[in-house]
Write an enzyme that holds these catalytic residues in place. Structure first.
Site, PDB file in Angstrom:
ATOM      1  N   GLY B 142       3.800  21.821 -17.771  1.00  0.00           N
ATOM      2  CA  GLY B 142       3.983  21.325 -16.405  1.00  0.00           C
ATOM      3  C   GLY B 142       3.518  22.331 -15.362  1.00  0.00           C
ATOM      4  N   CYS B 143       4.312  22.425 -14.307  1.00  0.00           N
ATOM      5  CA  CYS B 143       3.936  23.271 -13.176  1.00  0.00           C
ATOM      6  C   CYS B 143       3.816  24.743 -13.558  1.00  0.00           C
ATOM      7  CB  CYS B 143       4.974  23.140 -12.062  1.00  0.00           C
ATOM      8  SG  CYS B 143       5.114  21.464 -11.430  1.00  0.00           S
ATOM      9  N   MET B 144       4.417  25.124 -14.674  1.00  0.00           N
ATOM     10  CA  MET B 144       4.437  26.524 -15.075  1.00  0.00           C
ATOM     11  C   MET B 144       3.133  26.949 -15.742  1.00  0.00           C
ATOM     12  SD  MET B 144       7.279  28.101 -17.593  1.00  0.00           S
ATOM     13  CE  MET B 144       6.485  27.418 -19.034  1.00  0.00           C
TER      14      MET B 144
END
Lengths: 93, 357
Positions: B142-144
């Site tokens: 995801g965003c990571m």
């Protein structure tokens, strides 16, 4: 709580349990909503109540609406009678 | 001064040309919401609260109504994602003065579409990347994943210090929008996430002298928060990816990031006061504010992240790379400056990358 308010409260609890699936987070009628629900859950409940009872809840309303019973009173006062369930609920647990 | 640490040579960024301002998007989505919600204005206010000015969409707005199946949205992901990914990698390589044949490692991160072979294979063909390139596609962080991809690429370059790695992130969040999902989580996500691609060229510490303006990756740290799988992610449904987003995200960040960052910095002989540049994932106004409070930072410390959020929205894994690119372009960092790049994502987990110019 009047009979009309009790019927609204019963319906809000049904929405919280069955439609929003809040489960254990479903607040008791006299519990503080903000304590029982996180901000997303609270907003989801407000939107669902607006949809069900065809009303708009304003920011100013939040000040006097601490519990689910408060919310039921507000909705009962605003909503068209035809949108409130006719069936009297079982006594509140 | 020579350094054995991997260096970041350049960042390339690519946005699709279809920019749509937030009010136009609100009007378009209200047409769907109006059929289900009585008080549409409340949902519009949620979009305005995201503090996003607009988004660059993968496709022209008029083409979205026809996307009624996962197959159609994913086909668009592969088509547009290949274009954007190629543009971002080409720009990054050109800025670094590195040719496609010199790329030894290719890391591809996304969470908004699937393909086999993965999109990085298409990039190898399109750009003429070396046939001996080691490809590592990563899905699900995801965003990571922008921060995690940098970390994994730097790990590889410590093992192979004479080599070059490219990280490319492609996120077309608009293609994951579930129009029929009128949940508040989905309404918030549809107001926040945008589309874009970013690429980073890195080289090992023994390859060639890196320019003075190139930051080195001194260390990285992954932090996993046990039993928080429910905080964010996807539910995979017949029409694609349906967002899972808990209101607890800012809470988890605020409760943990301060201590995590302090321990990471201390392990490297540093403390918060030594960090000159914070490069934070543009999760959203509440996420950035939680990050700022967790580290007790002045508002100005995250101004670049807030500006990026306003300009293009949350680009998931590409966001933190866009902010890094903005910082490098600004030329503000001076030799010796310390920077901390940070992103959080599904797991729930965090990835921290320590930089020194």
């Amino acid at each position: 709580m009047t009979d009309r308010e009790a019927r609204v409260a019963h319906e809000i609890l049904r929405i919280a349990r069955d439609e929003l699936r809040l489960g254990d987070a479903t607040p008791a009628p006299d519990a503080a909503l903000a304590g029982a629900l996180d901000s997303l859950q609270l907003l989801s409940l407000v939107v669902a109540v607006e949809d069900r009872f065809r009303i708009v809840l304003e920011d100013d309303d939040a000040a006097g609406t601490r519990t689910l019973a408060d919310l039921a009173r507000l909705v009962a006062a605003r909503s068209d009678a035809a949108l409130i369930p006719a069936q009297a609920p079982e006594p509140a647990r | 001064m020579t350094s054995t640490h991997p260096a970041i040579l350049s960042v390339g960024r690519a946005l699709p040309p279809n920019f749509v301002d937030q009010e136009t998007l609100i009007a378009a989505l209200s047409a769907y919401w109006g059929a289900r919600h009585f008080n549409v204005e409340r949902l519009a206010d949620l979009h305005r609260a995201a503090r996003v000015g607009g988004r660059h969409l993968a496709l022209p707005l008029s083409e979205y109504p026809a996307l009624d199946s996962f197959r159609k949205t994913n086909d668009a992901f592969i088509r547009v994602g290949s274009e954007l990914g190629a543009a971002a990698v080409s720009e990054a390589l050109a800025r670094a003065g590195v040719t496609p044949r010199e790329v030894d490692h290719l890391y591809f991160v996304t969470v908004t579409g699937v393909a086999t072979p993965s999109l990085d294979a298409k990039l190898v063909n399109r750009l003429g990347i070396s046939p001996s390139v080691k490809r590592t596609p990563i899905f699900g962080l995801g965003c990571m994943a922008g921060a995690a991809g940098l970390a994994r690429a730097s790990d590889a370059l410590r093992a192979f210090p004479g080599e070059v790695a490219v990280l490319v992130s492609v996120e077309l969040c608009s293609l994951t929008l579930q129009r029929e999902d009128t949940s508040i989580a989905n309404v918030i996500a549809s107001g926040l996430f945008g589309d874009g691609a970013a690429a980073v060229v890195l080289q090992g510490g023994e390859r060639a002298p890196a320019p003075d303006h190139a930051p080195r990756i001194l260390a990285t740290r992954s932090v996993f928060y046990p039993d928080t799988e429910w905080v964010m992610g996807w539910d995979v449904v017949d029409t694609g990816f349906k967002v899972v987003l808990s209101a607890k995200v800012p809470e988890v960040i605020q409760a943990n990031v301060g201590g995590d960052v302090d321990r990471f910095l201390a392990a490297n002989g540093l403390s918060r006061g030594d960090v000159r540049h914070f490069i934070a994932h543009t999760g959203g106004p509440k996420v950035l504010e939680a990050f700022r409070r967790a580290l007790d930072l002045p508002e100005a410390a995250l101004s670049r992240s807030f500006r990026s959020l306003q300009e293009v929205g949350n680009l998931s894994s590409a966001s933190v790379l866009f902010v890094l690119g903005d910082l490098l372009d600004a030329g503000e960092a001076r030799p010796g400056d310390v920077g901390l790049l940070a992103a959080m994502g599904p797991g729930f987990s965090a990835e921290l990358v320590l930089l020194r110019w």
